[in-house]
Design a protein around this motif. Structure first.
Motif, PDB file in Angstrom:
ATOM      1  N   SER A 136       0.828  -1.212   0.000  1.00  0.00           N
ATOM      2  CA  SER A 136       0.000   0.000   0.000  1.00  0.00           C
ATOM      3  C   SER A 136       0.859   1.258   0.000  1.00  0.00           C
ATOM      4  O   SER A 136       0.543   2.241  -0.683  1.00  0.00           O
ATOM      5  N   ALA A 137       1.933   1.232   0.796  1.00  0.00           N
ATOM      6  CA  ALA A 137       2.811   2.403   0.865  1.00  0.00           C
ATOM      7  C   ALA A 137       3.475   2.677  -0.478  1.00  0.00           C
ATOM      8  O   ALA A 137       3.611   3.834  -0.899  1.00  0.00           O
ATOM      9  N   VAL A 138       3.882   1.612  -1.171  1.00  0.00           N
ATOM     10  CA  VAL A 138       4.504   1.792  -2.490  1.00  0.00           C
ATOM     11  C   VAL A 138       3.497   2.375  -3.476  1.00  0.00           C
ATOM     12  O   VAL A 138       3.804   3.308  -4.233  1.00  0.00           O
ATOM     13  N   VAL A 139       2.261   1.851  -3.466  1.00  0.00           N
ATOM     14  CA  VAL A 139       1.232   2.352  -4.375  1.00  0.00           C
ATOM     15  C   VAL A 139       0.939   3.820  -4.089  1.00  0.00           C
ATOM     16  O   VAL A 139       0.853   4.649  -5.016  1.00  0.00           O
ATOM     17  N   GLY A 140       0.782   4.156  -2.798  1.00  0.00           N
ATOM     18  CA  GLY A 140       0.548   5.559  -2.443  1.00  0.00           C
ATOM     19  C   GLY A 140       1.726   6.438  -2.812  1.00  0.00           C
ATOM     20  O   GLY A 140       1.551   7.558  -3.328  1.00  0.00           O
ATOM     21  N   GLY A 141       2.934   5.938  -2.572  1.00  0.00           N
ATOM     22  CA  GLY A 141       4.135   6.700  -2.906  1.00  0.00           C
ATOM     23  C   GLY A 141       4.278   6.931  -4.400  1.00  0.00           C
ATOM     24  O   GLY A 141       4.664   8.031  -4.844  1.00  0.00           O
ATOM     25  N   GLN A 142       3.970   5.902  -5.208  1.00  0.00           N
ATOM     26  CA  GLN A 142       4.041   6.052  -6.657  1.00  0.00           C
ATOM     27  C   GLN A 142       3.045   7.108  -7.147  1.00  0.00           C
ATOM     28  O   GLN A 142       3.349   7.896  -8.056  1.00  0.00           O
ATOM     29  N   THR A 143       1.873   7.123  -6.525  1.00  0.00           N
ATOM     30  CA  THR A 143       0.832   8.061  -6.959  1.00  0.00           C
ATOM     31  C   THR A 143       1.213   9.497  -6.610  1.00  0.00           C
ATOM     32  O   THR A 143       1.031  10.419  -7.420  1.00  0.00           O
ATOM     33  N   ILE A 144       1.751   9.706  -5.399  1.00  0.00           N
ATOM     34  CA  ILE A 144       2.205  11.050  -5.017  1.00  0.00           C
ATOM     35  C   ILE A 144       3.344  11.510  -5.924  1.00  0.00           C
ATOM     36  O   ILE A 144       3.360  12.652  -6.400  1.00  0.00           O
ATOM     37  N   SER A 146       3.939  10.669  -8.947  1.00  0.00           N
ATOM     38  CA  SER A 146       3.517  10.907 -10.327  1.00  0.00           C
ATOM     39  C   SER A 146       3.051  12.341 -10.549  1.00  0.00           C
ATOM     40  O   SER A 146       3.012  12.823 -11.686  1.00  0.00           O
ATOM     41  N   LEU A 147       2.697  13.056  -9.473  1.00  0.00           N
ATOM     42  CA  LEU A 147       2.280  14.452  -9.596  1.00  0.00           C
ATOM     43  C   LEU A 147       3.416  15.343 -10.093  1.00  0.00           C
ATOM     44  O   LEU A 147       3.196  16.317 -10.817  1.00  0.00           O
ATOM     45  N   ASN A 148       4.642  14.997  -9.674  1.00  0.00           N
ATOM     46  CA  ASN A 148       5.807  15.797 -10.074  1.00  0.00           C
ATOM     47  C   ASN A 148       7.043  14.900 -10.012  1.00  0.00           C
ATOM     48  O   ASN A 148       7.875  15.032  -9.107  1.00  0.00           O
ATOM     49  N   PRO A 149       7.155  13.954 -10.944  1.00  0.00           N
ATOM     50  CA  PRO A 149       8.234  12.963 -10.867  1.00  0.00           C
ATOM     51  C   PRO A 149       9.640  13.550 -10.934  1.00  0.00           C
ATOM     52  O   PRO A 149      10.594  12.914 -10.482  1.00  0.00           O
ATOM     53  N   ASP A 150       9.782  14.761 -11.474  1.00  0.00           N
ATOM     54  CA  ASP A 150      11.111  15.372 -11.562  1.00  0.00           C
ATOM     55  C   ASP A 150      11.616  15.861 -10.203  1.00  0.00           C
ATOM     56  O   ASP A 150      12.821  15.935  -9.974  1.00  0.00           O
ATOM     57  N   ASN A 151      10.689  16.220  -9.320  1.00  0.00           N
ATOM     58  CA  ASN A 151      11.092  16.784  -8.027  1.00  0.00           C
ATOM     59  C   ASN A 151      10.687  15.937  -6.821  1.00  0.00           C
ATOM     60  O   ASN A 151      11.232  16.116  -5.731  1.00  0.00           O
ATOM     61  N   VAL A 152       9.716  15.056  -6.997  1.00  0.00           N
ATOM     62  CA  VAL A 152       9.256  14.205  -5.890  1.00  0.00           C
ATOM     63  C   VAL A 152       9.463  12.750  -6.285  1.00  0.00           C
ATOM     64  O   VAL A 152       8.831  12.250  -7.219  1.00  0.00           O
ATOM     65  N   SER A 153      10.343  12.056  -5.570  1.00  0.00           N
ATOM     66  CA  SER A 153      10.618  10.657  -5.893  1.00  0.00           C
ATOM     67  C   SER A 153       9.568   9.748  -5.257  1.00  0.00           C
ATOM     68  O   SER A 153       8.821  10.157  -4.367  1.00  0.00           O
ATOM     69  N   GLY A 157       7.298   9.925  -1.631  1.00  0.00           N
ATOM     70  CA  GLY A 157       5.875   9.617  -1.584  1.00  0.00           C
ATOM     71  C   GLY A 157       5.561   8.521  -0.583  1.00  0.00           C
ATOM     72  O   GLY A 157       4.546   8.571   0.133  1.00  0.00           O
ATOM     73  N   ILE A 158       6.420   7.518  -0.499  1.00  0.00           N
ATOM     74  CA  ILE A 158       6.238   6.420   0.464  1.00  0.00           C
ATOM     75  C   ILE A 158       6.295   6.958   1.890  1.00  0.00           C
ATOM     76  O   ILE A 158       5.471   6.611   2.751  1.00  0.00           O
ATOM     77  N   ILE A 159       7.258   7.805   2.161  1.00  0.00           N
ATOM     78  CA  ILE A 159       7.413   8.364   3.515  1.00  0.00           C
ATOM     79  C   ILE A 159       6.187   9.180   3.903  1.00  0.00           C
ATOM     80  O   ILE A 159       5.662   9.061   5.015  1.00  0.00           O
ATOM     81  N   SER A 288       6.540   2.800 -16.379  1.00  0.00           N
ATOM     82  CA  SER A 288       7.955   2.453 -16.193  1.00  0.00           C
ATOM     83  C   SER A 288       8.651   3.380 -15.210  1.00  0.00           C
ATOM     84  O   SER A 288       9.696   3.028 -14.639  1.00  0.00           O
ATOM     85  N   VAL A 289       8.075   4.561 -14.973  1.00  0.00           N
ATOM     86  CA  VAL A 289       8.691   5.539 -14.067  1.00  0.00           C
ATOM     87  C   VAL A 289       8.070   5.488 -12.676  1.00  0.00           C
ATOM     88  O   VAL A 289       8.779   5.371 -11.664  1.00  0.00           O
ATOM     89  N   THR A 290       6.744   5.570 -12.587  1.00  0.00           N
ATOM     90  CA  THR A 290       6.081   5.651 -11.275  1.00  0.00           C
ATOM     91  C   THR A 290       4.960   4.630 -11.118  1.00  0.00           C
ATOM     92  O   THR A 290       4.031   4.831 -10.333  1.00  0.00           O
ATOM     93  N   GLY A 291       5.026   3.507 -11.836  1.00  0.00           N
ATOM     94  CA  GLY A 291       4.098   2.408 -11.613  1.00  0.00           C
ATOM     95  C   GLY A 291       2.649   2.779 -11.830  1.00  0.00           C
ATOM     96  O   GLY A 291       2.310   3.587 -12.697  1.00  0.00           O
TER      97      GLY A 291
END
Length: 479
Positions: A136-144, A146-153, A157-159, A288-291
């Motif tokens: 769940s944490a990975v899915v939530g982290g990937q979604t966060i 994806s909003l700004n993949p250049d600045n938010v890894s 998002g997981i944290i 391929s970048v943020t699942g």
């Protein structure tokens, strides 16, 4: 005599009393007497599971069917539906016991596994629940991210997802039920909007040959692992409910439908996305970048800024799942050794969170293989565990919940030694291991049939437990 400075009238520190006043649950693993089982909001037993599964978690699980197992959307949907209908039954049945006995799920298991050998399923259950939190944490982290993949890894998002979930699980039973009672509404709205904007591409399914029995059984075992593991936690959410004046069938249906109704549509949605993702270039690049978070971003891209707001809601939808997982794992850890029972749950939630975040970050790096290995393997031990507890209740205790005597819940000499339960579980490995089909090992039976490890675990453990437990009772002279 006046209380010492910093200490309330009840003898507890002021800071702790303020937490209690705020609604934090003080009780941990101790049995709840009938007089304290007063909640009549039985519908909470529906919403606690409905909300925790009405999130993004089922979507990547469904994607595995088409993206990794190579099944068609039609075959995937049939497997999901059939195995879900079947494997929601054991945890829903087991959940009745929390209300009837006032015992947490793993405390109930002491009446089969004993005071000391219960450590084995305790550790396995804690690992399983934490594993679901990782997903769940990975899915939530990937979604966060994806909003700004250049600045938010994805790591950031997981944290963020874990820290927000921590606050809900910290408060305990009432807070968990309150959160799950209402947050399904924004979750559902966000999911419907995402499908409304991006669903036009779901028909672009990859053409694949008809599924083989091996594919069906292997993915079916993965779905079984998704559902049947709730048998290790389900009673944790019903121990304060009043057992008087409500039918067991009603409680069973609340839990059963709470597990089934949100999961099947979202698992099928995931299978549809998995079958289309390679045929939609923007989806494939984002995945391929943020699942799955990246795919959801692309689905909502036509909505502009509103789409980003909906994406935030989707990211937050996994909080309910992580919160109930952390609640249960803290209870499991309290049971490991006697001293731990005196340590408050929030300490264990902190420790678990400290371990979970780096493991989630690592799992995100090898996402599909991590999901497949985790969901399949946990189904094996959960099949053993559920079989033991169901046979114990139905056959040996004859559905008499009064035989779970509160006076002996923590007395090793009066509880069963647990040899029958653990022996039956270990004995089933003789057929479980040859029936396993994992990326790192495929047994000789599984080479012909596909993964039937879960089925072997449940059936063989149940069959072995019957004579083993009968002999254990005969030698002891009582349950």
């Amino acid at each position: 005599m006046t209380p010492t400075q910093g200490t309330g009238h009840s003898g507890v520190p002021d800071w702790y009393q303020r937490l209690l006043d705020a609604g934090i649950e003080e009780n941990g693993i101790k049995p709840v007497p009938v007089g304290q089982r007063t909640s009549t909001q039985y519908s909470n037993l529906f919403t606690v599971f409905f909300t925790c599964l009405l999130c993004l978690l089922p979507v990547p699980t469904g994607m595995l069917a088409t993206l990794e197992f190579g099944m068609s959307l039609r075959d995937s949907s049939l497997v999901i539906l059939f195995f879900a209908l079947l494997t929601c039954i054991p945890p829903a049945f087991m959940g009745i016991g929390g209300m009837e006995t006032g015992l947490r799920q793993l405390v109930q298991a002491r009446y089969s596994f004993g005071r000391y050998l219960i450590t084995v399923p305790l550790l396995l259950n804690a690992a399983t629940v934490t594993g679901f939190s990782l997903v769940s944490a990975v899915v939530g982290g990937q979604t966060i991210a994806s909003l700004n993949p250049d600045n938010v890894s994805v790591n950031i998002g997981i944290i963020i997802t874990c820290l927000v979930s921590f606050a809900v699980s910290l408060l305990g039973f009432k807070a968990v039920h309150f959160w799950e009672r209402w947050t399904w509404i924004p979750n559902l709205i966000a999911l419907v909007i995402a499908v409304g904007f991006g669903g036009k591409y779901l028909h672009l399914q990859s053409e694949v040959p008809p599924s083989t029995p091996q594919q069906v059984l292997s993915y079916g075992g993965l779905i079984a692992g998704y559902f049947i593991t709730f048998g290790g936690t389900v009673s944790d959410y019903s121990i304060y409910h009043n057992p008087r004046g409500v039918s067991k069938l009603k409680i069973f249906l609340y839990i059963y439908l709470g597990l089934l109704l949100p999961s099947v549509p979202l698992l099928v949605l995931g299978a549809a996305i998995g079958g289309a993702v390679t045929n939609v270039p923007s989806w494939n690049a984002a995945y391929s970048v943020t699942g799955i978070g990246g795919v959801m971003f692309e689905m909502l891209a036509p909505a502009g800024g509103f789409g980003k707001f909906v994406l935030v809601l989707l990211a937050l939808s996994v909080i309910g799942n992580i919160a109930i997982s952390m609640y249960s794992v803290s209870l499991n850890l309290q049971m490991l050794v006697p001293f731990f029972a005196k340590v408050h749950r929030f300490i264990f939630i902190l420790v678990t969170m400290a371990f979970m975040i780096p493991f989630a970050i690592r799992a995100a790096q090898e996402w599909e293989s991590s999901m497949i290995n985790f969901l399949a393997v946990i189904g094996y031990w959960a099949g053993c565990f559920d079989a033991v507890l169901i046979i114990e209740l139905v056959v040996f205790r004859r559905m008499d919940y009064a035989t779970y005597d509160h006076a002996i819940w923590n007395v090793g000499g009066k509880l069963p030694p647990g040899i029958a339960a653990l022996g039956a579980s270990l004995g089933s490995l003789a057929l479980v291991v040859p029936g396993m089909a994992e990326t790192w090992y495929t047994g000789p039976i599984a080479e012909r049939t596909g993964d039937i490890g879960f089925e072997m675990a449940f059936v063989v453990t149940g069959l072995l437990y019957l004579p083993f437990r009968w002999l254990e009772i005969k030698l002891r002279g009582h349950l």
